[in-house]
Design a protein around this motif. Sequence first.
Motif, PDB file in Angstrom:
ATOM      1  N   ARG A 193     -53.713  -1.070 -27.175  1.00  0.00           N
ATOM      2  CA  ARG A 193     -52.652  -0.273 -26.547  1.00  0.00           C
ATOM      3  C   ARG A 193     -53.199   0.952 -25.811  1.00  0.00           C
ATOM      4  O   ARG A 193     -52.547   1.480 -24.922  1.00  0.00           O
ATOM      5  CB  ARG A 193     -51.619   0.141 -27.603  1.00  0.00           C
ATOM      6  CG  ARG A 193     -50.873  -1.061 -28.174  1.00  0.00           C
ATOM      7  CD  ARG A 193     -49.637  -0.667 -28.951  1.00  0.00           C
ATOM      8  NE  ARG A 193     -49.946   0.052 -30.170  1.00  0.00           N
ATOM      9  CZ  ARG A 193     -49.373   1.196 -30.524  1.00  0.00           C
ATOM     10  NH1 ARG A 193     -48.481   1.774 -29.732  1.00  0.00           N
ATOM     11  NH2 ARG A 193     -49.679   1.769 -31.675  1.00  0.00           N
ATOM     12  N   LEU A 226     -42.241  -1.298 -32.102  1.00  0.00           N
ATOM     13  CA  LEU A 226     -42.420  -1.498 -30.668  1.00  0.00           C
ATOM     14  C   LEU A 226     -41.269  -2.305 -30.075  1.00  0.00           C
ATOM     15  O   LEU A 226     -40.832  -2.033 -28.950  1.00  0.00           O
ATOM     16  CB  LEU A 226     -43.755  -2.193 -30.397  1.00  0.00           C
ATOM     17  CG  LEU A 226     -44.999  -1.335 -30.593  1.00  0.00           C
ATOM     18  CD1 LEU A 226     -46.262  -2.186 -30.459  1.00  0.00           C
ATOM     19  CD2 LEU A 226     -45.040  -0.185 -29.588  1.00  0.00           C
ATOM     20  N   ALA A 247     -53.885  -2.361 -22.273  1.00  0.00           N
ATOM     21  CA  ALA A 247     -52.491  -2.103 -21.879  1.00  0.00           C
ATOM     22  C   ALA A 247     -52.409  -0.940 -20.898  1.00  0.00           C
ATOM     23  O   ALA A 247     -51.536  -0.922 -20.012  1.00  0.00           O
ATOM     24  CB  ALA A 247     -51.637  -1.828 -23.116  1.00  0.00           C
ATOM     25  N   ILE A 265     -46.357  -3.465 -21.883  1.00  0.00           N
ATOM     26  CA  ILE A 265     -46.000  -4.462 -22.904  1.00  0.00           C
ATOM     27  C   ILE A 265     -44.498  -4.728 -22.789  1.00  0.00           C
ATOM     28  O   ILE A 265     -43.677  -3.898 -23.165  1.00  0.00           O
ATOM     29  CB  ILE A 265     -46.370  -3.988 -24.319  1.00  0.00           C
ATOM     30  CG1 ILE A 265     -47.885  -3.764 -24.419  1.00  0.00           C
ATOM     31  CG2 ILE A 265     -45.917  -5.002 -25.369  1.00  0.00           C
ATOM     32  CD1 ILE A 265     -48.350  -3.193 -25.750  1.00  0.00           C
ATOM     33  N   SER A 307     -54.389  -0.215 -32.291  1.00  0.00           N
ATOM     34  CA  SER A 307     -54.358   0.904 -31.353  1.00  0.00           C
ATOM     35  C   SER A 307     -55.271   0.672 -30.153  1.00  0.00           C
ATOM     36  O   SER A 307     -54.954   1.109 -29.042  1.00  0.00           O
ATOM     37  CB  SER A 307     -54.775   2.199 -32.059  1.00  0.00           C
ATOM     38  OG  SER A 307     -53.843   2.573 -33.037  1.00  0.00           O
TER      39      SER A 307
END
Length: 466
Positions: A19, A55, A23, A81, A16
Motif C-alpha cells: 500500500r 479498507l 499502490a 485500490i 503495509s
Amino acid sequence: MTTSKHFTWMHIGAGSFHRAHQAWYLHRLLVQGDRRWSIALGNIRDDANQLLDILAAQKGEYALETVTPAGERSYEKITSIRKIIPWDEPLSALVGQGADEETRVISFTVTEGGYYLDTHFRLDQSNADLQADLKGGARTIYGTIARILQTRRSQDTGGVTLLSCDNVRHNGERFRDGLTEFLTLRGERDLLAWFKTNTTTPNTMVDRITPRPAADIAGRVKEKLGMDDRAPVMGESFIQWVVEDNFIAGRPALENVGVEMVGSVVPYEEAKIRILNASHSCIAWAGTLIGQSYIHESTGTDDIRRMAHDYVTQDVIPSLMPSPLDLAQYRDVVLDRFSNPYIRDTNQRVAADGFSKIPGMITPTLIECYRRGQQPKATAVLPALFFIFMRRWHDGELPYDYQDGILDAAATHAMFKSADPVALYARDAKLFGPLASDKDFEKLLRETITRLDAWVLAKAPRVTAQ
C-alpha cells in the motif's frame, strides 16, 4: 496499453508495503489522468481480515504519510485500490478475481520464507503448508496461483503476468522455477505446459522502508486530509521500483510515474539485497542484543554502524564489482536512510525471517569472498549476530516475539541444547550451502561469535551471555 479498456492489477498480500509502494505508483497514474488500471487487493491467509474489512468500509481508500530524514511530512490519499477481495477458506473470491479476463497482472509480496526454497533453490517439501498444497490445497503462493491458472485455462481468459514484489534475489525466476517444480510434483502436465506459454514472471527490485504505522498517525491524517482513516500507512520519502519489462498481457505505463523499466534488474537487486537488506538485518540483530528498540537508534550507535559499513566496504563492494552503480555512494545513502529518526522503524520488524535472510542475502557474499581468497571477517559478523540473537530467543530473553516463516522451533531449541551449538549452526547446509563443510568457515564463525559475545556483554552488562 493504448486501449481505453479497463484492466485490473490484482495484488496478493495486504500488508503495509504494497500500500506504500506499488499502490502509490498506480495512484500516481490516476492522478495524471490515466485511469486504465486499478488494483484488486486480497490475501491468502485469514490474518488480514480485519484490515480488509476496514479498507472495504473505506472503499479501498487510505492515507499515506511519508517523512524525510529532516522530518518533513507529506500526506496523500491513495485511491488505486478499487476492489477489496473478501477472504474465504477455499479462496474462491481470490481465484475468481485472478481468473477474470480483465485481470492482466497478478502481483504478490510473500517475502523470503514464502518461496519455501532450500539453498539449492528447490522446494522444501518438508514444510507442512507446502505438503498440503501438493495435495491440492491453497495455503501457499504456489497452490493459490496454480488454482488461479487452472481456472484461467479452463475459462480461456488468456495469459497473465505474475509479478513478485519482494526482496528475494531473482524473484521472478525463483517463483517460476518453484511453480514449475510444484506443478511437476503434482503431475499437472497440461497446466504446466499452459503456464509456460501463457505467463511471464518478470524480476523486480522494490525499495521503500515501511514501518508499522505509529499510534498517533491517525490524528495527523485527520488534521492534514480531513480523513477518519482506520488503516493509514507510513513510509520514508525515498522510493524505488526497478522492473524487468516482460509483461505478457499489457501493463500500466509505469515509466510515466518513475518506475525504471529495464532489460535486467540484476545489478540493482544485488546492490539492494546485499547492501540495504543485509545491513538492515545486521543493525536490527545487533541493536536488539544491546537493548535497543529502533533502527535509527541502532544505526546511530558507532559500533553497529561500523559493523554494517565494514561489511559493505570490505566484502560486498568487491563482490559486486564491476557495477553500473556507485556502490560506495549507495552504501552511504542507505545508512543515512536507516538513521531517519522520524520513521521509527523497529528492530523487531527488521529482525524477522533470519533463517531465510542468511542463505538469501548473506551467504553469497561469504562464498564469493572465499573464492577470491579473502577471509570474510566483516560478513561473518552477520550470521554470528543472528546466532547470538537466536540463542537469546532460545533462552526466552528476546524483548519481543520473533517472527520467521520457516523457523523450525524444535530443531533450533535442540541445536542450542546440544554440546556444541556453534558446530551445528556452522554445518547447516540450508543456511550456508557449500560452506557448511568448510572447517575454516566454522573456525571464523566461532571466533566471531566469541568476540561479539564479549561486545554484547560490555554494551549490555545486565544481560549475561551464555
